[in-house]
Design an enzyme around this catalytic site. Sequence first.
Site, PDB file in Angstrom:
ATOM      1  N   ARG A  74      54.549 -39.043  -3.641  1.00 61.06           N
ATOM      2  CA  ARG A  74      54.345 -40.494  -3.637  1.00 61.06           C
ATOM      3  C   ARG A  74      55.578 -41.224  -3.108  1.00 61.06           C
ATOM      4  NH1 ARG A  74      54.707 -45.195  -7.036  1.00 61.06           N
ATOM      5  NH2 ARG A  74      56.074 -44.124  -8.455  1.00 61.06           N
ATOM      6  N   HIS A  76      58.314 -39.702  -1.348  1.00 59.63           N
ATOM      7  CA  HIS A  76      59.065 -39.140  -0.225  1.00 59.63           C
ATOM      8  C   HIS A  76      58.231 -38.601   0.928  1.00 59.63           C
ATOM      9  CE1 HIS A  76      62.725 -39.640  -2.467  1.00 59.63           C
ATOM     10  NE2 HIS A  76      62.233 -38.953  -3.479  1.00 59.63           N
ATOM     11  N   LYS A 101      64.716 -49.852  -5.825  1.00 59.35           N
ATOM     12  CA  LYS A 101      65.365 -48.569  -5.578  1.00 59.35           C
ATOM     13  C   LYS A 101      66.349 -48.764  -4.428  1.00 59.35           C
ATOM     14  CE  LYS A 101      64.314 -43.697  -4.943  1.00 59.35           C
ATOM     15  NZ  LYS A 101      63.274 -42.671  -4.803  1.00 59.35           N
ATOM     16  N   PRO A 102      67.633 -48.441  -4.626  1.00 56.45           N
ATOM     17  CA  PRO A 102      68.637 -48.745  -3.597  1.00 56.45           C
ATOM     18  C   PRO A 102      68.413 -48.015  -2.268  1.00 56.45           C
ATOM     19  CG  PRO A 102      69.689 -48.062  -5.657  1.00 56.45           C
ATOM     20  CD  PRO A 102      68.214 -47.883  -5.826  1.00 56.45           C
ATOM     21  N   VAL A 103      68.050 -46.726  -2.341  1.00 57.58           N
ATOM     22  CA  VAL A 103      67.846 -45.934  -1.129  1.00 57.58           C
ATOM     23  C   VAL A 103      66.661 -45.011  -1.371  1.00 57.58           C
ATOM     24  CG1 VAL A 103      68.842 -44.214   0.442  1.00 57.58           C
ATOM     25  CG2 VAL A 103      70.320 -45.939  -0.590  1.00 57.58           C
ATOM     26  N   ASN A 104      65.816 -44.882  -0.368  1.00 56.49           N
ATOM     27  CA  ASN A 104      64.716 -43.923  -0.452  1.00 56.49           C
ATOM     28  C   ASN A 104      64.504 -43.316   0.925  1.00 56.49           C
ATOM     29  OD1 ASN A 104      62.582 -42.694  -2.104  1.00 56.49           O
ATOM     30  ND2 ASN A 104      61.230 -43.648  -0.597  1.00 56.49           N
ATOM     31  N   THR A 105      64.305 -42.004   0.946  1.00 53.00           N
ATOM     32  CA  THR A 105      64.058 -41.285   2.191  1.00 53.00           C
ATOM     33  C   THR A 105      62.612 -40.811   2.199  1.00 53.00           C
ATOM     34  OG1 THR A 105      66.353 -40.575   2.283  1.00 53.00           O
ATOM     35  CG2 THR A 105      64.778 -39.346   3.626  1.00 53.00           C
ATOM     36  N   LYS A 129      72.892 -30.304  -6.531  1.00 53.25           N
ATOM     37  CA  LYS A 129      73.992 -31.176  -6.955  1.00 53.25           C
ATOM     38  C   LYS A 129      74.210 -31.108  -8.461  1.00 53.25           C
ATOM     39  CE  LYS A 129      73.131 -34.345  -3.152  1.00 53.25           C
ATOM     40  NZ  LYS A 129      72.491 -35.610  -2.778  1.00 53.25           N
ATOM     41  N   ARG A 148      67.124 -48.613   3.048  1.00 51.33           N
ATOM     42  CA  ARG A 148      68.192 -49.128   2.182  1.00 51.33           C
ATOM     43  C   ARG A 148      67.859 -50.563   1.803  1.00 51.33           C
ATOM     44  NH1 ARG A 148      70.577 -45.373   5.260  1.00 51.33           N
ATOM     45  NH2 ARG A 148      72.097 -44.035   4.250  1.00 51.33           N
ATOM     46  N   HIS A 181      61.834 -32.743  -6.021  1.00 50.10           N
ATOM     47  CA  HIS A 181      62.948 -33.686  -5.868  1.00 50.10           C
ATOM     48  C   HIS A 181      63.528 -33.530  -4.466  1.00 50.10           C
ATOM     49  CE1 HIS A 181      66.625 -35.905  -6.709  1.00 50.10           C
ATOM     50  NE2 HIS A 181      67.320 -34.855  -6.323  1.00 50.10           N
TER      51      HIS A 181
END
Length: 190
Positions: A74, A76, A101-105, A129, A148, A181
């Site tokens: 949903r 990405h 959301k600050p950043v989404n790819t 990470k 962004r 993720h």
Amino acid sequence: MEESEAAHNIFPCISFSSSQRASSQSQPLTEKRSQRVQHLMMSPFGNWFSTCLNKSLPLETQHTLLGREQMFWREHHNEGSSSQDIQRQMRQINWDKGRCKPVNTILHGPREEIRDICTNPNSINVPCKNGQDNCFEGPNPYSVTVCREKGNSRPPDCRYNCNKEEQVKVTVACEKKQPVHLEGIHRVIQ
């Protein structure tokens, strides 16, 4: 006009009566109910259902109902890459959040290929990470759109600068051989 009828006019996705609402809240989320929701997500009504679910349930509940894999798709994945497709998807992602959301790819490519990153023998197992060992970098480059947030916008009117990037390697975290993720991306150096 009854309360449930008024609610339905405001939220056409929700059509529970008061008694249905009370009984559904007391029912635990069973494996069978979760499977039904996941099956609906994969049906032709999946986008509509996702939008309705996104408007009506807290994020934690969505994760429980949909599972992490469906949330991955949903947020990405979008085979379409038009500006309208991307902005619509970003609105859906931010509908129920207290902040944008600050950043989404967003990955553009066949769903099967992206799913196969978790099982492809040519994928490279890389450390996540968070220190876990369930991340894999896929062997194939993809086209992606990185959005962004412009700043000072609030849901549901989050505003984004979105830029398409080509030839990008994708790393995903996998559970049960499915992506759950988006761990990261990096450009392929030619």
